[in-house]
Design a protein around this motif. Structure first.
Motif: not given
Length: 207
Positions: A1-3, A5-7, A10, A36-37, A40, A44
């Motif tokens: 998931m973090e990957e 988001i970091e695409q 921001w 970001r949140e 996320r 989720e």
């Protein structure tokens, strides 16, 4: 998931990106923003969460109104600084009651749909809050309140009451009163009190 988001880029817009929202038939519903949140929580839970720039906080779309947006697909633009959400919309996206926020052409007057003065929306919201209490889901603000417990729930209700008192302007007052009613229903649900019991007490007083 973090990957995932970091695409997103921001940094370009100080930690937030614009989000175009359209339904599964291709109609554009609204323009919102995410940080970001918010992304996320959307990933989720499967429900659209947006960052309110005016409020400085994250909200799940429909948490108060019941007009949820179930996310079917998330796309990113070629510069990685904007998102497109394909959603199944449970009710209107616009605060005016119109299905889309883009319901009028430039120059046309605003169209507020007839108001529903029944308690239907409050009953639906009460049921949603009860479900979040009994079956918490990650990323839900309502589930978060119940997880935190009485102190947090009572504190938030007090804060929202103050927000109503200091609100200026018709639209702002309406917005804050909606928040207050939502947090009141959470407080009642925490104490296992139904809205019907409150209505019964009002009826008793009227007699």
């Amino acid at each position: 998931m973090e990957e995932l988001i970091e695409q997103v880029n921001w940094e370009k817009n100080n930690g937030v990106v614009p989000v175009i929202v359209q339904d599964t038939k291709g109609e554009v519903l609204t323009l919102a923003y995410m940080d970001r949140e918010a992304l996320r929580r959307t990933l989720e839970t499967g429900y659209a969460h947006y960052y309110s720039r005016s409020q400085g906080r994250i909200r799940m779309k429909g948490e108060v109104s019941g007009n949820l947006q179930i996310v079917k697909e998330i796309r990113i633009d070629c510069d990685n600084d904007a998102l497109l959400l394909i959603v199944e919309s449970k009710g209107p996206a616009c605060h005016t009651g119109n299905y889309s926020c883009f319901y009028r052409k430039l120059g046309e007057p605003e169209r507020i749909l007839p108001m529903d003065y029944s308690l239907t929306i409050l009953r639906e919201l009460e049921e949603l809050i009860r479900k979040r209490k009994e079956n918490p889901i990650e990323g839900s603000y309502t589930s978060y309140l119940f997880r935190e417990g009485k102190e947090k729930i009572y504190k938030k209700f007090g804060e929202e009451a103050v927000e109503v008192l200091v609100a200026e302007g018709r639209d702002r007052i309406i917005y804050e009163v909606a928040d207050l009613l939502y947090h009141l229903l959470v407080l009642l649900a925490y104490n296992d009190i139904s809205l019907g019991e409150v209505m019964a007490e009002l009826r008793r007083r009227r007699k």
